[in-house]
Design a protein around this motif. Structure first.
Motif, short mmCIF file in Angstrom:
data_model
loop_
_atom_site.label_atom_id
_atom_site.label_comp_id
_atom_site.label_asym_id
_atom_site.label_seq_id
_atom_site.Cartn_x
_atom_site.Cartn_y
_atom_site.Cartn_z
N GLU A 1 17.54 1.72 -2.35
CA GLU A 1 16.90 1.13 -1.18
C GLU A 1 15.41 1.40 -1.31
O GLU A 1 15.02 2.47 -1.80
N ILE A 2 14.58 0.46 -0.89
CA ILE A 2 13.14 0.63 -1.00
C ILE A 2 12.47 0.27 0.31
O ILE A 2 12.70 -0.78 0.89
N ASP A 3 11.61 1.18 0.77
CA ASP A 3 10.79 1.03 1.98
C ASP A 3 9.41 0.60 1.55
O ASP A 3 8.82 1.22 0.65
N VAL A 4 8.85 -0.45 2.16
CA VAL A 4 7.59 -1.03 1.72
C VAL A 4 6.67 -1.25 2.91
O VAL A 4 7.09 -1.73 3.96
N THR A 5 5.38 -0.92 2.70
CA THR A 5 4.32 -1.24 3.67
C THR A 5 3.24 -2.02 2.94
O THR A 5 2.81 -1.64 1.85
N GLY B 1 15.73 10.95 -5.37
CA GLY B 1 17.17 10.95 -5.57
C GLY B 1 17.79 11.50 -4.30
O GLY B 1 17.38 12.57 -3.83
N VAL B 2 18.75 10.79 -3.73
CA VAL B 2 19.35 11.20 -2.46
C VAL B 2 20.87 11.26 -2.60
O VAL B 2 21.45 10.71 -3.54
N ALA B 3 21.52 11.95 -1.66
CA ALA B 3 22.97 12.13 -1.71
C ALA B 3 23.72 10.83 -1.47
O ALA B 3 24.72 10.54 -2.14
N GLN B 4 23.27 10.04 -0.51
CA GLN B 4 23.93 8.76 -0.24
C GLN B 4 23.02 7.89 0.60
O GLN B 4 22.08 8.37 1.23
N LEU B 5 23.34 6.59 0.59
CA LEU B 5 22.60 5.61 1.39
C LEU B 5 23.54 4.98 2.39
O LEU B 5 24.73 5.32 2.45
N GLY B 6 23.04 4.04 3.19
CA GLY B 6 23.76 3.55 4.35
C GLY B 6 25.03 2.76 4.15
O GLY B 6 25.92 2.79 5.00
N PHE B 7 25.16 2.01 3.06
CA PHE B 7 26.33 1.17 2.83
C PHE B 7 27.23 1.80 1.78
O PHE B 7 26.74 2.35 0.80
N PRO B 8 28.54 1.68 1.92
CA PRO B 8 29.44 2.17 0.86
C PRO B 8 29.09 1.50 -0.47
O PRO B 8 28.94 0.28 -0.54
N ARG C 1 18.04 12.27 -13.25
CA ARG C 1 16.65 11.85 -13.47
C ARG C 1 16.54 10.62 -14.36
O ARG C 1 15.63 9.80 -14.20
N ASP C 2 17.46 10.47 -15.30
CA ASP C 2 17.44 9.28 -16.16
C ASP C 2 17.69 8.01 -15.35
O ASP C 2 17.09 6.97 -15.62
N GLU C 3 18.57 8.08 -14.35
CA GLU C 3 18.82 6.92 -13.50
C GLU C 3 17.60 6.63 -12.62
O GLU C 3 17.25 5.46 -12.44
N LEU C 4 16.96 7.66 -12.10
CA LEU C 4 15.74 7.45 -11.32
C LEU C 4 14.66 6.82 -12.19
O LEU C 4 14.00 5.86 -11.78
N VAL D 1 0.81 -1.22 0.00
CA VAL D 1 0.00 0.00 0.00
C VAL D 1 0.84 1.27 0.00
O VAL D 1 0.31 2.37 -0.15
N ARG D 2 2.16 1.15 0.15
CA ARG D 2 3.03 2.33 0.16
C ARG D 2 4.45 1.90 -0.14
O ARG D 2 4.94 0.91 0.42
N THR D 3 5.13 2.63 -1.03
CA THR D 3 6.55 2.41 -1.27
C THR D 3 7.26 3.76 -1.31
O THR D 3 6.71 4.76 -1.74
N VAL D 4 8.49 3.74 -0.83
CA VAL D 4 9.40 4.88 -0.97
C VAL D 4 10.70 4.32 -1.54
O VAL D 4 11.30 3.41 -0.95
N ILE D 5 11.08 4.84 -2.70
CA ILE D 5 12.25 4.36 -3.43
C ILE D 5 13.34 5.41 -3.34
O ILE D 5 13.12 6.56 -3.74
N TYR D 6 14.49 5.02 -2.82
CA TYR D 6 15.62 5.93 -2.69
C TYR D 6 16.71 5.50 -3.67
O TYR D 6 17.11 4.34 -3.68
N VAL D 7 17.16 6.44 -4.49
CA VAL D 7 18.23 6.17 -5.45
C VAL D 7 19.33 7.19 -5.21
O VAL D 7 19.07 8.41 -5.20
N ALA D 8 20.54 6.71 -4.98
CA ALA D 8 21.68 7.59 -4.72
C ALA D 8 22.17 8.18 -6.04
O ALA D 8 23.17 7.74 -6.60
N SER D 9 21.43 9.17 -6.54
CA SER D 9 21.78 9.80 -7.80
C SER D 9 20.96 11.08 -7.99
O SER D 9 19.77 11.09 -7.66
N PRO D 10 21.59 12.11 -8.53
CA PRO D 10 20.83 13.31 -8.91
C PRO D 10 20.33 13.24 -10.36
O PRO D 10 19.67 14.16 -10.83
#
Length: 131
Positions: free
Chosen positions: A124-128, A112-119, A85-88, A74-83
């Motif tokens: 990363e995707i958050d799902v409910t 699009g985010v600056a960085q995520l938790g692992f080198p 738009r083509d990659e998103l 019912v809900r997703t949040v998709i995080y991509v470490a990239s500015p």
């Protein structure tokens, strides 16, 4: 359980997701943000596409363990470490061409985010889900 998805008049058209998801459920399933880590803990190879494929596999495994399916999401949040738009857009396309695609017809956010938790982590995707 009832899930209603809608796009109210007055809001812009979407590329497949719905603006509003309303749920009547007896149980909610919240997944931790799913990372592109293989079962052995190694970061998936293959760049953004390879990491997205691993995240898809991880989400499917986690949903199944809770007795849920992609259509129950019912809900997703998709995080991509990239500015870029083509990659998103490439991640969005890959997700919607995968066996997890029904999960992205619901209320979804792509960031699009600056960085995520692992080198080296690129997605990363958050799902409910609701059952």
């Amino acid at each position: 359980m009832t899930i209603e998805r809608s796009n109210p008049a007055g809001l812009h058209p979407t590329p497949g997701y719905h603006h509003v998801t309303t749920v009547e459920a007896s149980r909610l399933v919240f997944l931790a943000g799913q990372c592109p880590l293989a079962p052995d803990g190694a970061l998936a190879e293959g760049g953004l596409a390879g990491q997205t494929a691993q995240v898809i596999d991880n989400i499917l495994t986690a949903l199944e363990s809770a007795g849920a399916r992609p259509a129950d999401v019912v809900r997703t949040v998709i995080y991509v470490a990239s500015p870029d738009r083509d990659e998103l857009a490439a991640v969005w396309t890959q997700l919607n061409e995968s066996s997890l695609a029904p999960a992205f017809t619901t209320a979804s956010t792509l960031l699009g985010v600056a960085q995520l938790g692992f080198p080296g982590q690129l997605v990363e995707i958050d799902v409910t889900a609701a059952l």
